[in-house]
Design a protein around this motif. Structure first.
Motif, PDB file in Angstrom:
ATOM      1  N   ALA A 252       0.834  -1.196   0.000  1.00  0.00           N
ATOM      2  CA  ALA A 252       0.000   0.000   0.000  1.00  0.00           C
ATOM      3  C   ALA A 252       0.872   1.251   0.000  1.00  0.00           C
ATOM      4  O   ALA A 252       1.863   1.337   0.725  1.00  0.00           O
ATOM      5  N   ILE A 253       0.501   2.210  -0.824  1.00  0.00           N
ATOM      6  CA  ILE A 253       1.279   3.435  -0.918  1.00  0.00           C
ATOM      7  C   ILE A 253       0.351   4.597  -1.235  1.00  0.00           C
ATOM      8  O   ILE A 253      -0.656   4.439  -1.930  1.00  0.00           O
ATOM      9  N   GLN A 254       0.673   5.759  -0.700  1.00  0.00           N
ATOM     10  CA  GLN A 254      -0.125   6.955  -0.909  1.00  0.00           C
ATOM     11  C   GLN A 254       0.736   8.008  -1.603  1.00  0.00           C
ATOM     12  O   GLN A 254       1.842   8.303  -1.157  1.00  0.00           O
ATOM     13  N   LEU A 255       0.226   8.552  -2.701  1.00  0.00           N
ATOM     14  CA  LEU A 255       0.930   9.592  -3.437  1.00  0.00           C
ATOM     15  C   LEU A 255       0.216  10.919  -3.230  1.00  0.00           C
ATOM     16  O   LEU A 255      -0.970  11.041  -3.511  1.00  0.00           O
ATOM     17  N   ARG A 256       0.938  11.914  -2.751  1.00  0.00           N
ATOM     18  CA  ARG A 256       0.362  13.236  -2.522  1.00  0.00           C
ATOM     19  C   ARG A 256       0.706  14.144  -3.701  1.00  0.00           C
ATOM     20  O   ARG A 256       1.865  14.284  -4.079  1.00  0.00           O
ATOM     21  N   PHE A 257      -0.319  14.751  -4.262  1.00  0.00           N
ATOM     22  CA  PHE A 257      -0.174  15.566  -5.465  1.00  0.00           C
ATOM     23  C   PHE A 257      -0.695  16.968  -5.158  1.00  0.00           C
ATOM     24  O   PHE A 257      -1.873  17.159  -4.878  1.00  0.00           O
TER      25      PHE A 257
ATOM     26  N   LEU B  49       4.144  14.637  -5.927  1.00  0.00           N
ATOM     27  CA  LEU B  49       3.991  15.244  -7.247  1.00  0.00           C
ATOM     28  C   LEU B  49       3.599  16.705  -7.068  1.00  0.00           C
ATOM     29  O   LEU B  49       2.810  17.040  -6.180  1.00  0.00           O
ATOM     30  N   TYR B  50       4.143  17.542  -7.928  1.00  0.00           N
ATOM     31  CA  TYR B  50       3.860  18.976  -7.821  1.00  0.00           C
ATOM     32  C   TYR B  50       3.734  19.561  -9.221  1.00  0.00           C
ATOM     33  O   TYR B  50       4.470  19.181 -10.137  1.00  0.00           O
ATOM     34  N   MET B  51       2.800  20.494  -9.394  1.00  0.00           N
ATOM     35  CA  MET B  51       2.579  21.126 -10.689  1.00  0.00           C
ATOM     36  C   MET B  51       2.944  22.604 -10.628  1.00  0.00           C
ATOM     37  O   MET B  51       2.631  23.289  -9.657  1.00  0.00           O
ATOM     38  N   ASP B  52       3.623  23.098 -11.689  1.00  0.00           N
ATOM     39  CA  ASP B  52       3.927  24.524 -11.752  1.00  0.00           C
ATOM     40  C   ASP B  52       4.148  24.953 -13.200  1.00  0.00           C
ATOM     41  O   ASP B  52       3.941  24.166 -14.129  1.00  0.00           O
ATOM     42  N   THR B  53       4.582  26.199 -13.360  1.00  0.00           N
ATOM     43  CA  THR B  53       4.708  26.827 -14.670  1.00  0.00           C
ATOM     44  C   THR B  53       6.160  27.243 -14.931  1.00  0.00           C
ATOM     45  O   THR B  53       6.978  27.293 -14.006  1.00  0.00           O
TER      46      THR B  53
ATOM     47  N   ALA C   8       3.171  21.895 -15.848  1.00  0.00           N
ATOM     48  CA  ALA C   8       3.901  20.635 -15.915  1.00  0.00           C
ATOM     49  C   ALA C   8       4.076  20.032 -14.525  1.00  0.00           C
ATOM     50  O   ALA C   8       3.935  20.713 -13.509  1.00  0.00           O
ATOM     51  N   LEU C   9       4.402  18.737 -14.508  1.00  0.00           N
ATOM     52  CA  LEU C   9       4.522  17.977 -13.266  1.00  0.00           C
ATOM     53  C   LEU C   9       5.973  17.645 -12.959  1.00  0.00           C
ATOM     54  O   LEU C   9       6.736  17.284 -13.859  1.00  0.00           O
ATOM     55  N   CYS C  10       6.334  17.748 -11.699  1.00  0.00           N
ATOM     56  CA  CYS C  10       7.645  17.255 -11.278  1.00  0.00           C
ATOM     57  C   CYS C  10       7.458  16.220 -10.179  1.00  0.00           C
ATOM     58  O   CYS C  10       6.451  16.221  -9.463  1.00  0.00           O
ATOM     59  N   ILE C  11       8.417  15.314 -10.087  1.00  0.00           N
ATOM     60  CA  ILE C  11       8.483  14.360  -8.983  1.00  0.00           C
ATOM     61  C   ILE C  11       9.460  14.944  -7.975  1.00  0.00           C
ATOM     62  O   ILE C  11      10.593  15.289  -8.323  1.00  0.00           O
ATOM     63  N   THR C  12       9.040  15.096  -6.756  1.00  0.00           N
ATOM     64  CA  THR C  12       9.891  15.769  -5.781  1.00  0.00           C
ATOM     65  C   THR C  12      11.057  14.888  -5.342  1.00  0.00           C
ATOM     66  O   THR C  12      10.960  13.658  -5.320  1.00  0.00           O
ATOM     67  N   ALA C  13      12.138  15.553  -4.999  1.00  0.00           N
ATOM     68  CA  ALA C  13      13.363  14.844  -4.618  1.00  0.00           C
ATOM     69  C   ALA C  13      13.326  14.433  -3.153  1.00  0.00           C
ATOM     70  O   ALA C  13      12.644  15.051  -2.343  1.00  0.00           O
TER      71      ALA C  13
END
Length: 317
Positions: free
Chosen positions: A30-35, A91-95, A312-317
């Protein structure tokens, strides 16, 4: 555990970018992804994303995608604070204007090898991709959406001013004529974006491009913003506010959020915006539903369709 989260997140990002959805059994635990995104508070963007989440979760029942809603204005401060505190989203979205600083701070993973392996680089325009790179040219964001800008107008306001809502302005001269007729009794013909942020900059592109101007000289070595065509375009735009008074006095402080309110409240009758404007405005004022319409931006010398920036989407480090 972190490597498994990254694999799962990469698969989710590929789905959101239009790739093939992973099959059952991607995650064995089980895993939870926060966007984090401002899209979740908008219509139709929010429901569309949540429908994608549902599809992804159906194929991967051990994964839950959690939407973290922020407003457009607060997204960078909230994301920065969360990352610095070690509680950032997955996950994070920006411009494009914000991406270089976020990349330089080390908040986003370098996706170059992953995007090449999934053949994602071939699926987007070079301009969209290159807006989200570091100094070496490596890509850190996957483009998600971009939208053409148009004239969003209130058909009822047109009718009240004696204008035919089925005949929106097609030239700059008609735009000014319509705006003058719509400006009365504390209401204004058009809402302009004068705040100087990225929402304002995108909307200025249309004006100089429609007037046949360029930002750079033909050889790409010098600025061309002092050309007669460029100056004429910006002067026309500015004079809607400073000379003709067909835009609200608050123009220098107005951007996306302010003009959303003005359009929803019936203070302005026209704005330059995209398809998202309908849902945003109707959420503020449900009574305006059915009154808004869209048309191409009026033409000066050149027909242009300007994109409203790329998200656009980035995967956080």
């Amino acid at each position: 555990m972190r490597w498994w989260r990254r694999l799962t997140i990469a698969a989710a990002a590929a789905l959101l970018a239009g790739g093939a959805a992973p099959g059952p059994g991607l995650a064995q635990q089980a895993i939870q992804l926060r966007f984090m995104s401002w899209y979740f508070g908008e219509d139709p963007a929010g429901p569309t994303l949540k429908a994608l989440f549902a599809e992804f979760e159906k194929r991967n029942p051990t994964i839950k995608v959690v939407a973290e809603t922020v407003t457009s204005a607060e997204r960078v401060p909230k994301f920065t604070a969360a990352m610095e505190a070690g509680r950032g989203p997955d996950l994070y979205m920006d411009t494009p204007p914000n991406a270089p600083n976020l990349i330089a701070r080390g908040y986003c993973l370098d996706l170059e090898s992953r995007m090449k392996a999934d053949d994602l680089l071939a699926r987007f325009t070079k301009g969209d991709l290159d807006s989200f790179t570091d100094a070496k040219g490596d890509h850190y964001f996957v483009p998600y959406s971009t939208g053409p800008m148009g004239l969003i107008y209130n058909a009822k306001a047109f009718q009240d001013a004696g204008l035919d809502p089925n005949k929106p302005p097609k030239t700059w001269e008609e735009l000014l004529e319509y705006a003058k007729k719509l400006t009365r009794d504390g209401k204004y013909g058009i809402g302009l974006f004068g705040k100087g942020d990225n929402s304002s900059v995108w909307r200025l592109w249309y004006w100089w491009m429609s007037n046949g101007a360029e930002v750079l000289t033909a050889d790409g070595k010098k600025s061309a913003i002092n050309s007669p065509a460029f100056i004429e375009a910006i002067d026309f735009w500015a004079d809607l506010y400073r000379k003709h008074k067909v835009a609200p006095p608050s123009v220098p402080a107005n951007s996306f959020g302010e003009n959303n309110q003005l359009l929803a409240q019936g203070v302005v009758a026209m704005v330059e915006s995209g398809v998202w404007q309908f849902g945003v405005t109707e959420k503020i004022n449900p009574a305006i539903k059915g009154q808004l319409r869209a048309a191409p931006m009026p033409k000066r010398k050149v027909d242009v369709a300007v994109g409203g920036g790329t998200d656009a989407l980035c995967i956080t480090a």
